[in-house]
Design a protein around this motif. Structure first.
Motif, PDB file in Angstrom:
ATOM      1  N   PHE A 156      26.408 -39.384 -33.052  1.00 14.19           N
ATOM      2  CA  PHE A 156      26.292 -40.580 -33.776  1.00 14.19           C
ATOM      3  C   PHE A 156      25.521 -40.274 -35.095  1.00 14.19           C
ATOM      4  CE2 PHE A 156      24.249 -44.510 -35.367  1.00 14.19           C
ATOM      5  CZ  PHE A 156      25.537 -45.246 -35.520  1.00 14.19           C
ATOM      6  N   PHE A 157      24.365 -39.739 -35.045  1.00 21.54           N
ATOM      7  CA  PHE A 157      23.595 -39.593 -36.437  1.00 21.54           C
ATOM      8  C   PHE A 157      24.183 -38.588 -37.156  1.00 21.54           C
ATOM      9  CE2 PHE A 157      20.652 -42.151 -33.766  1.00 21.54           C
ATOM     10  CZ  PHE A 157      19.994 -43.011 -34.858  1.00 21.54           C
ATOM     11  N   LEU A 158      24.687 -37.549 -36.605  1.00 25.19           N
ATOM     12  CA  LEU A 158      25.124 -36.686 -37.611  1.00 25.19           C
ATOM     13  C   LEU A 158      26.575 -36.761 -38.072  1.00 25.19           C
ATOM     14  CD1 LEU A 158      24.533 -33.309 -35.684  1.00 25.19           C
ATOM     15  CD2 LEU A 158      23.116 -34.107 -37.627  1.00 25.19           C
ATOM     16  N   TRP A 159      27.341 -37.829 -37.396  1.00 26.36           N
ATOM     17  CA  TRP A 159      28.463 -38.526 -37.827  1.00 26.36           C
ATOM     18  C   TRP A 159      27.909 -39.473 -39.324  1.00 26.36           C
ATOM     19  CZ3 TRP A 159      29.970 -43.766 -36.129  1.00 26.36           C
ATOM     20  CH2 TRP A 159      31.138 -44.179 -36.950  1.00 26.36           C
ATOM     21  N   ARG A 160      26.736 -40.009 -39.130  1.00 27.77           N
ATOM     22  CA  ARG A 160      26.325 -40.775 -40.196  1.00 27.77           C
ATOM     23  C   ARG A 160      25.580 -40.014 -41.675  1.00 27.77           C
ATOM     24  NH1 ARG A 160      29.249 -44.614 -40.906  1.00 27.77           N
ATOM     25  NH2 ARG A 160      27.603 -45.577 -42.025  1.00 27.77           N
ATOM     26  N   GLU A 161      25.435 -38.835 -41.208  1.00 26.46           N
ATOM     27  CA  GLU A 161      24.604 -37.842 -42.042  1.00 26.46           C
ATOM     28  C   GLU A 161      25.539 -37.741 -43.479  1.00 26.46           C
ATOM     29  OE1 GLU A 161      22.022 -36.565 -44.216  1.00 26.46           O
ATOM     30  OE2 GLU A 161      21.207 -36.993 -42.400  1.00 26.46           O
ATOM     31  N   LEU A 198      26.475 -34.288 -45.137  1.00 25.08           N
ATOM     32  CA  LEU A 198      27.405 -33.248 -44.660  1.00 25.08           C
ATOM     33  C   LEU A 198      28.821 -33.465 -45.180  1.00 25.08           C
ATOM     34  CD1 LEU A 198      26.616 -33.622 -40.804  1.00 25.08           C
ATOM     35  CD2 LEU A 198      25.895 -31.581 -42.456  1.00 25.08           C
ATOM     36  N   THR A 199      29.672 -32.619 -45.139  1.00 22.17           N
ATOM     37  CA  THR A 199      30.973 -32.919 -46.005  1.00 22.17           C
ATOM     38  C   THR A 199      31.954 -33.695 -44.885  1.00 22.17           C
ATOM     39  OG1 THR A 199      32.001 -30.882 -44.713  1.00 22.17           O
ATOM     40  CG2 THR A 199      31.087 -30.310 -46.663  1.00 22.17           C
ATOM     41  N   PRO A 200      32.742 -34.487 -45.283  1.00 22.95           N
ATOM     42  CA  PRO A 200      33.714 -35.433 -44.746  1.00 22.95           C
ATOM     43  C   PRO A 200      34.051 -34.748 -43.497  1.00 22.95           C
ATOM     44  CG  PRO A 200      33.868 -35.781 -46.979  1.00 22.95           C
ATOM     45  CD  PRO A 200      33.144 -34.251 -46.900  1.00 22.95           C
ATOM     46  N   ALA A 201      34.653 -33.464 -43.605  1.00 22.92           N
ATOM     47  CA  ALA A 201      35.366 -32.979 -42.329  1.00 22.92           C
ATOM     48  C   ALA A 201      34.147 -32.781 -41.236  1.00 22.92           C
ATOM     49  CB  ALA A 201      35.709 -31.559 -42.655  1.00 22.92           C
ATOM     50  N   THR A 202      32.944 -32.374 -41.702  1.00 26.05           N
ATOM     51  CA  THR A 202      32.103 -32.204 -40.567  1.00 26.05           C
ATOM     52  C   THR A 202      31.638 -33.489 -40.069  1.00 26.05           C
ATOM     53  OG1 THR A 202      31.112 -29.944 -41.480  1.00 26.05           O
ATOM     54  CG2 THR A 202      29.700 -31.321 -39.987  1.00 26.05           C
ATOM     55  N   ARG A 203      31.578 -34.398 -40.865  1.00 23.05           N
ATOM     56  CA  ARG A 203      31.148 -35.803 -40.188  1.00 23.05           C
ATOM     57  C   ARG A 203      32.078 -36.192 -39.458  1.00 23.05           C
ATOM     58  NH1 ARG A 203      29.656 -39.542 -45.039  1.00 23.05           N
ATOM     59  NH2 ARG A 203      28.965 -40.980 -43.074  1.00 23.05           N
ATOM     60  N   SER A 204      33.551 -36.080 -39.869  1.00 24.09           N
ATOM     61  CA  SER A 204      34.491 -36.448 -38.853  1.00 24.09           C
ATOM     62  C   SER A 204      34.502 -35.809 -37.710  1.00 24.09           C
ATOM     63  CB  SER A 204      35.777 -36.251 -39.623  1.00 24.09           C
ATOM     64  OG  SER A 204      36.941 -36.560 -38.916  1.00 24.09           O
ATOM     65  N   TRP A 253      39.012 -25.588 -36.098  1.00 29.03           N
ATOM     66  CA  TRP A 253      40.001 -24.798 -36.676  1.00 29.03           C
ATOM     67  C   TRP A 253      40.531 -25.324 -37.807  1.00 29.03           C
ATOM     68  CZ3 TRP A 253      45.491 -25.904 -37.116  1.00 29.03           C
ATOM     69  CH2 TRP A 253      46.280 -24.760 -37.446  1.00 29.03           C
ATOM     70  N   ARG A 254      40.739 -26.772 -38.116  1.00 33.94           N
ATOM     71  CA  ARG A 254      41.284 -27.090 -39.406  1.00 33.94           C
ATOM     72  C   ARG A 254      40.151 -27.357 -40.782  1.00 33.94           C
ATOM     73  NH1 ARG A 254      43.527 -32.978 -38.623  1.00 33.94           N
ATOM     74  NH2 ARG A 254      43.803 -32.591 -40.831  1.00 33.94           N
ATOM     75  N   MET A 255      38.899 -26.909 -40.434  1.00 39.77           N
ATOM     76  CA  MET A 255      37.882 -27.021 -41.362  1.00 39.77           C
ATOM     77  C   MET A 255      38.090 -25.478 -42.172  1.00 39.77           C
ATOM     78  SD  MET A 255      34.563 -28.406 -39.378  1.00 39.77           S
ATOM     79  CE  MET A 255      33.469 -28.340 -40.569  1.00 39.77           C
ATOM     80  N   SER A 256      37.212 -25.540 -43.185  1.00 38.57           N
ATOM     81  CA  SER A 256      37.116 -24.338 -44.198  1.00 38.57           C
ATOM     82  C   SER A 256      36.510 -23.143 -43.178  1.00 38.57           C
ATOM     83  CB  SER A 256      36.203 -24.459 -45.360  1.00 38.57           C
ATOM     84  OG  SER A 256      35.793 -23.476 -46.053  1.00 38.57           O
ATOM     85  N   PRO A 257      36.892 -21.881 -43.519  1.00 41.96           N
ATOM     86  CA  PRO A 257      36.448 -20.895 -42.745  1.00 41.96           C
ATOM     87  C   PRO A 257      35.180 -20.665 -43.016  1.00 41.96           C
ATOM     88  CG  PRO A 257      38.065 -20.182 -44.166  1.00 41.96           C
ATOM     89  CD  PRO A 257      38.258 -21.647 -44.178  1.00 41.96           C
ATOM     90  N   ASP A 258      34.723 -21.118 -44.305  1.00 38.77           N
ATOM     91  CA  ASP A 258      33.408 -20.458 -44.941  1.00 38.77           C
ATOM     92  C   ASP A 258      32.792 -21.851 -45.254  1.00 38.77           C
ATOM     93  OD1 ASP A 258      31.398 -19.047 -45.951  1.00 38.77           O
ATOM     94  OD2 ASP A 258      32.275 -18.832 -47.904  1.00 38.77           O
ATOM     95  N   PRO A 259      32.181 -22.571 -44.291  1.00 40.02           N
ATOM     96  CA  PRO A 259      31.514 -23.729 -44.560  1.00 40.02           C
ATOM     97  C   PRO A 259      29.915 -23.762 -45.417  1.00 40.02           C
ATOM     98  CG  PRO A 259      31.065 -23.363 -42.266  1.00 40.02           C
ATOM     99  CD  PRO A 259      31.800 -22.161 -42.868  1.00 40.02           C
ATOM    100  N   GLY A 260      29.709 -24.596 -46.158  1.00 40.68           N
ATOM    101  CA  GLY A 260      28.488 -24.648 -46.703  1.00 40.68           C
ATOM    102  C   GLY A 260      27.225 -24.606 -45.771  1.00 40.68           C
TER     103      GLY A 260
END
Length: 228
Positions: A82-87, A90-96, A143-150
């Motif tokens: 929950f808290f990482l979703w609201r952070e 983070l990028t929208p993909a990670t939060r999602s 799998w749908r996320m960027s292969p090289d996340p920040g």
């Protein structure tokens, strides 16, 4: 040109407030609400364990090891996602990804509680199936996320890996429990008896690794992001 004249010609620019602001970190913006939520949930788990062990309620007695594991699962599958979703750092993909993980268990909770306490029709296979589907959902979203996340997202995704491992451990626990007791008889928890010795030993090992690992990954995420 003296020093005073040079300062007038090239005045020193005062740093803006934004330059003094700390770099965003995973869970930093919600640090105290996160800690408070974990503390409240842990206190509730203590009350729940006392209730199971001292009152004749559905589910039966619960061992200390299983109570600690239950508390860990609630923290790992509800509070942290929950808290990482609201952070917002983070990028929208990670939060999602964290949002879907939280939603998966938020949807399960009322259904499972209703079946347990009102119909007594819960089966270990239901929980195992849900855990497996959630693991698949996480794998698909990653799998749908960027292969090289920040770096911010890489730090958070290490927490996701631990949560996936946690779900595999929970599936193993549920399977082992199903071989020893039946929810159809109103027994939902492993008591502190020789009959559940293996499950309790496995639970002690799991909590001895799980709690420090989760705390370490969250703290390391904050430390690393402080240098981004």
């Amino acid at each position: 040109m003296n020093c005073r004249e040079r300062r007038k010609k090239n005045p020193v620019r005062s740093p803006s407030a934004s330059e003094f602001a700390p770099l965003p970190q995973v869970t930093l913006n919600h640090r105290w609400p996160l800690v408070s939520s974990i503390a409240v949930l842990s206190a509730a788990s203590v009350v729940f364990a006392w209730r199971q062990n001292h009152l004749a309620v559905v589910g039966g007695p619960i061992s200390v090891a299983k109570a600690l594991w239950l508390n860990y699962m609630l923290i790992a599958m509800y509070v942290v996602p929950f808290f990482l979703w609201r952070e917002k750092t983070l990028t929208p993909a990670t939060r999602s990804l964290f949002g879907w993980l939280f939603a998966s268990f938020a949807l399960r909770a009322p259904i499972e509680l209703w079946i347990i306490f009102f119909t007594r029709g819960w089966r270990c296979g239901y929980g195992i199936t849900h855990d497996l589907l959630t693991i698949g959902l996480i794998a698909f979203l990653r799998w749908r996320m960027s292969p090289d996340p920040g770096r911010r997202d890489f730090a958070a995704l290490r927490v996701v890996t631990l949560l996936q491992i946690t779900l595999f451990v929970e599936m193993f626990m549920a399977w082992e429990f199903s071989r020893l007791a039946s929810p159809a008889e109103g027994i939902y928890f492993a008591a502190d008896t020789p009959h559940f010795r293996f499950v309790n030993v496995a639970s002690w090992i799991a909590v001895a690794i799980g709690y420090p690992a989760l705390l370490y990954l969250l703290s390391r995420s904050r430390e690393e992001l402080a240098h981004v």
